[in-house]
Motif scaffolding. Sequence first.
Motif, PDB file in Angstrom:
ATOM      1  N   SER A   1       0.833  -1.214   0.000  1.00  0.00           N
ATOM      2  CA  SER A   1       0.000   0.000   0.000  1.00  0.00           C
ATOM      3  C   SER A   1       0.863   1.258   0.000  1.00  0.00           C
ATOM      4  O   SER A   1       0.690   2.175   0.809  1.00  0.00           O
ATOM      5  CB  SER A   1      -0.942   0.006   1.220  1.00  0.00           C
ATOM      6  N   ALA A   2       1.810   1.297  -0.955  1.00  0.00           N
ATOM      7  CA  ALA A   2       2.759   2.411  -1.014  1.00  0.00           C
ATOM      8  C   ALA A   2       2.099   3.700  -1.501  1.00  0.00           C
ATOM      9  O   ALA A   2       2.461   4.793  -1.068  1.00  0.00           O
ATOM     10  CB  ALA A   2       3.929   2.056  -1.918  1.00  0.00           C
ATOM     11  N   THR A   3       1.155   3.580  -2.403  1.00  0.00           N
ATOM     12  CA  THR A   3       0.438   4.736  -2.932  1.00  0.00           C
ATOM     13  C   THR A   3      -0.763   4.227  -3.719  1.00  0.00           C
ATOM     14  O   THR A   3      -1.026   3.021  -3.776  1.00  0.00           O
ATOM     15  CB  THR A   3       1.356   5.609  -3.821  1.00  0.00           C
ATOM     16  N   ALA A   4      -1.479   5.148  -4.344  1.00  0.00           N
ATOM     17  CA  ALA A   4      -2.635   4.777  -5.162  1.00  0.00           C
ATOM     18  C   ALA A   4      -2.626   5.597  -6.435  1.00  0.00           C
ATOM     19  O   ALA A   4      -2.057   6.693  -6.490  1.00  0.00           O
ATOM     20  CB  ALA A   4      -3.937   4.997  -4.402  1.00  0.00           C
ATOM     21  N   SER A   5      -3.258   5.061  -7.456  1.00  0.00           N
ATOM     22  CA  SER A   5      -3.436   5.796  -8.709  1.00  0.00           C
ATOM     23  C   SER A   5      -4.865   5.613  -9.179  1.00  0.00           C
ATOM     24  O   SER A   5      -5.560   4.685  -8.756  1.00  0.00           O
ATOM     25  CB  SER A   5      -2.456   5.319  -9.785  1.00  0.00           C
TER      26      SER A   5
ATOM     27  N   HIS B   1      -2.975   8.369 -13.045  1.00  0.00           N
ATOM     28  CA  HIS B   1      -2.080   9.308 -12.382  1.00  0.00           C
ATOM     29  C   HIS B   1      -2.120   9.024 -10.882  1.00  0.00           C
ATOM     30  O   HIS B   1      -3.108   8.521 -10.352  1.00  0.00           O
ATOM     31  CB  HIS B   1      -2.522  10.751 -12.638  1.00  0.00           C
ATOM     32  N   PHE B   2      -1.026   9.373 -10.204  1.00  0.00           N
ATOM     33  CA  PHE B   2      -0.983   9.164  -8.761  1.00  0.00           C
ATOM     34  C   PHE B   2      -2.046  10.015  -8.069  1.00  0.00           C
ATOM     35  O   PHE B   2      -2.350  11.134  -8.495  1.00  0.00           O
ATOM     36  CB  PHE B   2       0.405   9.503  -8.218  1.00  0.00           C
ATOM     37  N   ALA B   3      -2.590   9.488  -6.978  1.00  0.00           N
ATOM     38  CA  ALA B   3      -3.698  10.159  -6.294  1.00  0.00           C
ATOM     39  C   ALA B   3      -3.345  11.597  -5.921  1.00  0.00           C
ATOM     40  O   ALA B   3      -4.159  12.515  -6.112  1.00  0.00           O
ATOM     41  CB  ALA B   3      -4.077   9.361  -5.041  1.00  0.00           C
TER      42      ALA B   3
END
Length: 272
Positions: free
Chosen positions: A97-101, A110-112
């Motif tokens: 869960s490093a980031t979301a797009s 695109h990144f959140a």
Amino acid sequence: MTIGIGIALVLPELAREYGRHEQLQRARTEETDQKIQQFAIGAPAGGKLIKDRQRGVVRVQGSSQPLTEEYVQRVVDKRSAAESAYMSVWNWQGIHSATASARGLDSHHHFANSYLVGFKPFTTRELWVPLYTLAIRKEYQYDYQQYAGLADIWQTSRQAFYQKRGDCEDHALLLADWLIELGVDARVALGTYNGGGHAWVVAIVNDREYLLEATSKRRISSWKALPLAELAEGYDVEFQFNRHYFWAKKTSAPTRKYRGNQWIRKSQFIRS
């Protein structure tokens, strides 16, 4: 949508100026009303959306290599159009869960963080005004109804202001970005409300956390009464982000707190 007991969200200088919460609730200036009406209709010149700068990389805590938008897009391109319309939560080099797009109006992921583009329609000292403006300006509509059956398409904060319709994350992105521009520590929260997927805004003012329901369409009730996050029932947050950082909850245990040991700052978005 009914949240619960309300409490004023004000800047310190407003509290000093009006002295009491009851007086503040009755105060609405003609200038504020004129600004709201001015921006409640219309669109940018020519009706065209401005191209926002969303490109960037994500530096993940504990990883030596950044996660790039190019990598995300290559993976997403292997999916069907329907599958790629869903928000994706990314694991990277063993970091969960490093980031979301999410997929934008340009059909690319695109990144959140990048959907918060540094946009504010106008300046106001009264922090309830962005929430009220959303109610009178933007209609709620599910993405699948607006985008030919696609499940989840995100609008940037600027696009969300000029697009007539949008769902919960579109409302939340606009509200959070506007508040950030006004100097508030505001974040988009992702999780569930009464069991269904949802996005909302948390604003931290004077070391207190307020939950702002961006999709609320109330008309007559006091817009200056805003709820403490700890009193808002039915919300189960899993992730949160602002323009720069992405946080994930340590465990699956529900919490009404948006800071503290139960949260890990997973990554930083660096806009190029």
